[in-house]
Each structure stands twice: as structure tokens, then as C-alpha cells.
Design an enzyme around this catalytic site. Sequence first.
Site, PDB file in Angstrom:
ATOM      1  N   LYS A  53      26.957 -32.522 137.358  1.00 61.19           N
ATOM      2  CA  LYS A  53      27.147 -33.292 136.122  1.00 61.19           C
ATOM      3  C   LYS A  53      28.634 -33.480 135.843  1.00 61.19           C
ATOM      4  O   LYS A  53      29.077 -34.568 135.495  1.00 61.19           O
ATOM      5  CB  LYS A  53      26.469 -32.564 134.948  1.00 61.19           C
ATOM      6  N   GLN A  97      22.721 -26.090 129.156  1.00 61.63           N
ATOM      7  CA  GLN A  97      22.008 -25.973 130.430  1.00 61.63           C
ATOM      8  C   GLN A  97      20.974 -24.846 130.348  1.00 61.63           C
ATOM      9  O   GLN A  97      21.319 -23.711 130.039  1.00 61.63           O
ATOM     10  CB  GLN A  97      23.023 -25.706 131.565  1.00 61.63           C
ATOM     11  N   ASP A 120      20.633 -34.862 125.849  1.00 61.64           N
ATOM     12  CA  ASP A 120      19.444 -34.490 126.614  1.00 61.64           C
ATOM     13  C   ASP A 120      18.174 -35.017 125.936  1.00 61.64           C
ATOM     14  O   ASP A 120      17.084 -34.951 126.503  1.00 61.64           O
ATOM     15  CB  ASP A 120      19.361 -32.950 126.704  1.00 61.64           C
TER      16      ASP A 120
END
Length: 291
Positions: A53, A97, A120
Site C-alpha cells: 500500500k 490494518q 476502507d
Amino acid sequence: MANLLDGKALAQKIRIQLQQEIQSLQAQAGRPPGLGVLMVGENPASSVYVRNKERACEQVGIASFGKHFPTNITQAELTEVIHSLNQNSEVDGILLQLPLPPHLNAIPLLYEISPDKDVDGLHPVNMGRLVRGEAGLRSCTPAGVMQLLREYEIEVTGKDVVVVGASILVGKPMALMLLEAESTVSITHIKTKDLAKLTCEAEILVVAAGYPKLITASHVKPGAVVVDVGINRLTDYEGRKRIVGDVDFEGVEPLVDYISPVPGGVGPMTVAMLLQNTLWSYKQRVGKNLE
Ligand code: NAD
């Protein structure tokens, strides 16, 4: 032979477009978009994802505000970090994460992320916007599947679509996005009585169960479109590691019209959608400066 849904190639194309757009917007806005990826501990798979990422951010010109914390960080300390990123006017996206070490509770932390920076798309406000069909930050993996289908001009409207898996991360938002596009969607899960009976009816089959070779030749309708979201790490007899999806690719591929490979299918699209979400959020924030 089936056509491959090449997510790797599409993700690269999207990145080039994003890079060009960011370059021109940045000149007007006076700052690049910013993304903060928060990682706790040493989960090897998460480390790879986070590195990918951050590398992707760098490639398109998104500034990274990521932080890597030791396993012993407390819930209160992590909450404080999220609050400071919420306040930081150079940060447009925040991503926690997962999974977290067991002493940390992910749900309240995800709720602390400002919905406007929730790239997200997991905050209940953004999930609610999806349910209501309103614009907002959308969950990256299902958004990537929709974009992959669009790229290959696969019509979803009016189609019989089956989603295997009903998680909050993939299956549920996937079904909602397909419903929004006016597919006729069935959603299946571990308690589904006769999986093959349903999947054999699907003109489009999206599989996100986390179970290698769950979907075999006897689960698909000839000529269907199969999207494999699964990522399973296997080690063979010689200790070699490889990644496979949830679909028995060799068995299914000869029967269907389109299939996404693993790796190189949905995975790269997820990262591309994260970048796209960060840019969307940035544009909402700096929009006023550009008028
Ligand atoms: P999860 O474990 O949270 O959910 C799995 C879902 O599949 C559940 O709803 C469960 O009921 C269902 N399921 C499990 N076994 C089943 C069976 N035998 N028949 C029918 N349904 C069954 O997993 P998740 O987070 O949704 O992830 C699913 C898979 O997708 C995993 O392999 C994960 O690694 C992968 N994934 C890939 C990406 C990507 O970018 N490609 C992103 C997220 C997740």
C-alpha cells in the site's frame, strides 16, 4: 478457454490515471493527498500488505502518514493516534490494518476513524450510506470487483449473481453493490444448505470464503463469469509457499467465459481502490480551494 479478468493490468492503468490527476490537483490545492496506514505488531501477511500500500501511494504521489507500532501499544494510545490523524488537515485517509493483536479491540477503533477519512469503507456511517445508495467511501475489495467487471464490459444489471461469503469486509458490501447495480443477488455462507445448487444458477459468481478449491467444476454454470476474491497461503510438500484463491482454477477455467486469476485478479484492484478512495476523500476536502 476463458478470458482472464486481469486485475493487475487494470490496477496499473488506474494508478497511471490517479498519478496524472493527483499531479494536476496538487498544483492547485498546494498539497498532495495523504494516507495514514496504521499497523500493530509483526503479522507477516499484514507487513506485505502495508508495504504494498505504501509503495502504491508513493507511485501515484500520495503522501504516507503511516505508523508501525510495537505489539504492546494500548487501546487508549492507538485511539489517541487515530484522533490526531482525524485532526490532521494533511491526512485524507486512515486505514487500520487488521488483524490486531488479541489485547486490542478492533471495532471501537474502527468507529473512532472519522467517516470522512474511512478509506476502507468499514465505518457504520459508510456502510449505511452504501445501504441507502448514497455517495461515500466504499469498501475497497468489492468496489474493485465492480470496477473489474465494468472494465470488461460485463453487464450486471438484471443478471443472476451469487456471492459466496457474507463477511462485513467483502461478502455483504459486495452483495449491496451488486444490488445497487440492479443484479438479482443471492448471498451464501457457511450455513447454506446446498451451495452448488445456488452457484450453478449464477451467471456471475463472486467467491470470498477463504477456503481453497471450495468452488469446483461442479459448482459453475457453463459460460458464467467467476470472480475469485479468496487469498489462501499454501505450503507444498517441498516447503514452497504459494497463494491460491477459493476457486479450483484448472477445473473451472475451461467451462466459463471469464475468470479472475489469483494472484493478479482482485488483490491488486483492492489496493487501487484504496488509492482511489484516498483521492476521492482529498477532493472532498480540498474541493473548496479548487473553485
Ligand atoms: P471471513 O472469514 O470474514 O468470511 C468468510 C465468509 O465465507 C463467511 O461469511 C463464511 O460464512 C463464508 N464461508 C466460509 N466457508 C464457506 C463454505 N464452505 N460455503 C459457503 N460459505 C462459506 O473472510 P473475508 O474477510 O470475507 O475473506 C474471504 C476471503 O477473501 C479470504 O480468503 C481473504 O483472504 C480474501 N480477501 C481477499 C481480498 C483481496 O483483496 N483479494 C480482500 C479481503 C479478503
